[in-house]
Each structure stands twice: as C-alpha cells, then as structure tokens.
Design an enzyme around this catalytic site. Sequence first.
Site, short mmCIF file in Angstrom:
data_model
loop_
_atom_site.label_atom_id
_atom_site.label_comp_id
_atom_site.label_asym_id
_atom_site.label_seq_id
_atom_site.Cartn_x
_atom_site.Cartn_y
_atom_site.Cartn_z
N HIS A 211 -12.55 3.49 -1.87
CA HIS A 211 -12.82 2.07 -1.08
C HIS A 211 -13.54 2.83 0.14
O HIS A 211 -13.67 1.61 0.49
CB HIS A 211 -11.48 1.78 -0.78
CG HIS A 211 -10.67 2.46 0.38
ND1 HIS A 211 -9.61 3.02 -0.12
CD2 HIS A 211 -11.28 2.02 1.72
CE1 HIS A 211 -8.92 3.59 1.71
NE2 HIS A 211 -9.93 2.94 2.38
C1 UD1 Z 1 -10.04 -2.15 6.03
C2 UD1 Z 1 -10.59 -0.11 6.70
C3 UD1 Z 1 -10.02 0.93 6.36
C4 UD1 Z 1 -9.04 0.67 5.69
C5 UD1 Z 1 -8.91 0.02 4.60
C6 UD1 Z 1 -7.46 0.11 3.97
C7 UD1 Z 1 -11.73 -1.62 8.48
C8 UD1 Z 1 -13.37 -1.49 9.24
N1 UD1 Z 1 -11.66 -0.88 7.47
O1 UD1 Z 1 -11.19 -2.06 4.89
O2 UD1 Z 1 -10.18 1.17 7.61
O3 UD1 Z 1 -9.36 1.94 5.23
O4 UD1 Z 1 -8.66 -1.57 5.05
O5 UD1 Z 1 -7.15 -0.50 3.07
O6 UD1 Z 1 -11.27 -2.63 8.77
N2 UD1 Z 1 -10.54 -7.90 0.05
C9 UD1 Z 1 -9.74 -8.79 -0.72
N3 UD1 Z 1 -8.35 -8.69 -0.43
C10 UD1 Z 1 -8.01 -8.31 0.92
C11 UD1 Z 1 -8.91 -7.90 1.34
C12 UD1 Z 1 -9.74 -6.97 1.57
O7 UD1 Z 1 -10.22 -8.63 -1.71
O8 UD1 Z 1 -6.53 -8.58 0.96
C13 UD1 Z 1 -11.33 -7.44 0.09
C14 UD1 Z 1 -13.15 -8.07 0.64
O9 UD1 Z 1 -13.92 -9.03 0.03
C15 UD1 Z 1 -13.58 -7.45 1.36
C16 UD1 Z 1 -13.20 -6.17 0.94
O10 UD1 Z 1 -12.42 -6.05 0.53
O11 UD1 Z 1 -14.58 -8.91 2.32
C17 UD1 Z 1 -13.34 -5.72 2.75
O12 UD1 Z 1 -11.94 -6.07 3.37
P1 UD1 Z 1 -11.67 -4.92 4.99
O13 UD1 Z 1 -10.50 -5.64 5.16
O14 UD1 Z 1 -13.30 -5.84 5.32
O15 UD1 Z 1 -12.49 -4.01 4.80
P2 UD1 Z 1 -11.32 -2.39 4.01
O16 UD1 Z 1 -13.27 -2.26 2.91
O17 UD1 Z 1 -10.18 -2.90 3.36
N1 UDP Z 2 -1.37 2.94 -1.29
C1 UDP Z 2 -0.49 1.70 -2.08
N2 UDP Z 2 -1.24 1.44 -3.00
C2 UDP Z 2 -2.52 1.97 -3.49
C3 UDP Z 2 -3.26 2.68 -2.68
C4 UDP Z 2 -2.89 3.29 -0.86
O1 UDP Z 2 0.37 1.66 -1.13
O2 UDP Z 2 -2.64 1.21 -4.65
C5 UDP Z 2 -0.72 3.44 -0.04
C6 UDP Z 2 -1.10 4.93 -0.03
O3 UDP Z 2 0.00 5.30 0.04
C7 UDP Z 2 -1.24 5.19 2.61
C8 UDP Z 2 -1.84 4.05 2.36
O4 UDP Z 2 -1.65 2.95 1.47
O5 UDP Z 2 0.70 4.87 2.37
C9 UDP Z 2 -3.62 3.73 2.52
O6 UDP Z 2 -4.13 3.01 2.72
P1 UDP Z 2 -5.66 3.51 2.26
O7 UDP Z 2 -5.98 3.78 1.78
O8 UDP Z 2 -5.85 1.40 1.97
O9 UDP Z 2 -6.55 3.11 3.79
P2 UDP Z 2 -6.58 4.45 4.92
O10 UDP Z 2 -5.45 5.56 4.88
O11 UDP Z 2 -8.46 5.05 4.08
O12 UDP Z 2 -7.00 4.17 5.65
#
Ligand code: UD1
Ligand code: UDP
Length: 379
Positions: A211
């Site tokens: 992601h």
């Molecule tokens: C965010 C964090 C990242 C983290 C990740 C964990 C920031 C800058 N980034 O990235 O550090 O690793 O979360 O998962 O805060 N979306 C959905 N449903 C949801 C949430 C998001 O569809 O419940 C989609 C939307 O299209 C959105 C995109 O995901 O635009 C990105 O979501 P966003 O929270 O902006 O950043 P992440 O890539 O999830």
């Molecule tokens: N995780 C989860 N389901 C998934 C993928 C990740 O429960 O399908 C959990 C994972 O075990 C960890 C957390 O989400 O506890 C990590 O989040 P993510 O990878 O979204 O964010 P990051 O750590 O890169 O910020």
Amino acid sequence: MRDPRLQDSYVLHVLGARPNFPKAAPVVTGLAELGVRQGIVHTGQHYDVLMSDVFFADLGLPEPIANLGVGSGSHAQQTAALLAGLEEVVLREKPSLVVVYGDVNSTLAAILVCAKLGVPTAHVEAGLRSFDRSMPEEINRIVTDALADLLFVTSPDGLSHLAREGVPADRVHLVGNSMIDSLLAALPKLDPAPVQERLGAFGRYAVATLHRPGNVDAPEAAKELVDAVLGVAEQLPVFVPLHPRGRQRLADAGLVDRPGLSIVDPLGYLDFLSLVRGSALVVTDSGGVQEETTVLGVPCLTVRPNTERPITVTHGTNRLVTPAQLPAAAAKALADGATTPSEELPPLWDGKSGIRIARVIAAWLRGDNLAPASRGIAG
Ligand code: UD1
Ligand code: UDP
C-alpha cells in the site's frame, strides 16, 4: 488500585488509521490498570469496517467518545479536516494529556493542534527514521517528535535519532514496542486453520500486503511491483489482502485473481495474523508487518528502498528488496526457512511496553520527577 492523585487527570488517545489500533490497545489497558481516566477519539481517517471497526472488536478497544469522520482526501484536505475536528474536540474535552501513535496524518494533526493549544502530548513509537522525506510518514515523524512532551521509543536507534534532532533526553523513554504487546497477547488466539479454510490457503503459501504510495500510486511502479509478485506466485500460492489504496492501479497492472494469486479484502487483525502465522513467506511494504513477522519468525521481504525499522533486519527475519530482486529473494527465503530464535528479538519487545508507557504517563500526571529513560530503560 486507583491513585487519588490521578483522579483529576484525563488522557485522550487520538486514533485514526489501521496501524494505530494495535499500538494503542496495550497503552489503554495499562492506563486502565493504573486507574487513569481516559477516552479515545477516532478521527475517521480509516472508515471501512475492515480497516477500523474489526480492530476495535479484535483488540478489545473501548468505544471512541467521538468519531470525527474526516475520511479521505489529499494530504492538505485530510490534514485540514483533522486539524479543525481535533481542535474542537480537544477544547471540549480538556485532556491533561493527549497520546498519539505512529506516523499517520491523524498523528501529525493531533500533535499540531495540541502544541498550538498548549495541551501536553505523548508520542508512542517515537524516533523511527527512514531518512526518506519522499515518504509522507517521515515528515509526520519528524514534526511529531519535535513537538511531543513525552516520547516513547521502540528500539535503541530511535534514541540517537532524537538526540541528534535536539530532543531533550528527559522527554525520551525506551519502552519497547506496544504493537508487539498486542501480537503477543493475541498469540493464543491465532489459529491459521479457519482463515486458511476460508481463503483456500492449503499447504505452503505466501502473504503479500502492498500500500505504500511509492509502490502503488504511479502506474510504472505498480507494474514493476505486480510483475515481481507474479514472479513469487510462480513459486507458491500468494494471498494478497489488498489495502484500498492503489487497488485499482494494481488491478490495472495485472494484480488480479489468477492461478497462484488470490486478491482478497483486507483481513481483520486476528485473521491476518493467523494467516501470516501459518505462511511460509511474507512480502510487504507495511511498517508494522515487518515487526510482526520478526516476532513470528516468518521470513519477510520488504519491497522498499529503506526502512525506518532497521532492527527488523538486524534482529529479525526482514530483508529489503527491489521489485527486480523479489522473485529470487523469495526463492532463497523459502529455501532457508524460518530462522529467528526468540532470544534474538529486539530488546524490550516482551509484551510489557503498554504498562511501561502507562507507568511513565501516570508518573508524569502525578508530577513526579521522571528519570530520563534514554540513559537506561523505563522499568
Ligand atoms: C495511511 C497512512 C500510512 C499507513 C496506512 C496504513 C498517512 C499519510 N498514511 O495510508 O502511513 O501505512 O494508512 O494502512 O496517514 N481508503 C478506503 N477506505 C478506508 C481508508 C482509506 O477506501 O477506510 C482509501 C481511499 O481511497 C483513500 C486511500 O485509501 O484515499 C488512502 O487512505 P489514506 O488514509 O489517505 O492513506 P493510506 O494510504 O491508507
Ligand atoms: N493488518 C491487518 N489486516 C491486513 C493487513 C494488515 O490486520 O489485511 C494489520 C497488521 O497485522 C498490522 C497493521 O495492520 O498490525 C499494519 O498496518 P498497515 O500495514 O496498514 O500500516 P503500516 O504499519 O504500514 O503503517
């Protein structure tokens, strides 16, 4: 037993995105044990049931006192909504301390709001640095650590990063990794069989999570990554619980169901860790998953040019690879198998970080003099 000196204190936790939840749960539990009054504000940065609600259930987190529903948007739009929503709630709740977690936009916004309002803050998972400012999280880490009053560090490298940035040592506490507390607490509940059955994950298989914007946002990067994952899928079945970010772009680049490759919705916390526990290999660009595989002893290949968690490479199963290197690195990791004996785990990744953090917070709330834990280790 409730400490009468804590009775007037109130701690507010700001959570918003998937990785925040397992970091916060042990701190919430620790503060509850010490009788500290607390509440959770959910910013709504993540809002899908599988990105949020399921974690509250799996981790036993209490219901938030508010959900700001900020949702998605550009960095500026999302951060602006977070700032406005959080300012209102902090003014209304009047917390003694606000606790923020990790490096997401909700964390950055909360620390900025509190700094401007003069509300004290604590940052859990302080000090991590990738030294790559093209990552939005690196900007969030630097700003958050510059403004936090209490900084809780997961690994010794964090201490030197903070010292170099001029953070006073008496704010900094090396406490280990609260996300690993959640993992260790979940271990007895991790049963790979039901989720394997549901997904058809029989025999030896890999799990991939992807992601990071650097991997999934640009079509060329997405194509390179997908080709690399397909190179792994030629060797063993790969299950990809796909984060919503970049889903369409990765699908356009060929990351779709086909023999050897199963794309599924994001998994709940217990299901995901169960699937990983039963796997032969993990391919990821997640921060937290690098740490969890280190503790589970599952080989992990991180498709990134750098990591803010180098301890997972020196003390764990993690290796950094380019997309081009991934298929050969997977073949090697599968041949080598799982190798991490538990005595090599990073120091203080022992399931007690939440209570260590809670004790420091309680002492701070009581106004006790805090020994700078960066010189030793918070008891
Ligand atoms: C965010 C964090 C990242 C983290 C990740 C964990 C920031 C800058 N980034 O990235 O550090 O690793 O979360 O998962 O805060 N979306 C959905 N449903 C949801 C949430 C998001 O569809 O419940 C989609 C939307 O299209 C959105 C995109 O995901 O635009 C990105 O979501 P966003 O929270 O902006 O950043 P992440 O890539 O999830
Ligand atoms: N995780 C989860 N389901 C998934 C993928 C990740 O429960 O399908 C959990 C994972 O075990 C960890 C957390 O989400 O506890 C990590 O989040 P993510 O990878 O979204 O964010 P990051 O750590 O890169 O910020």
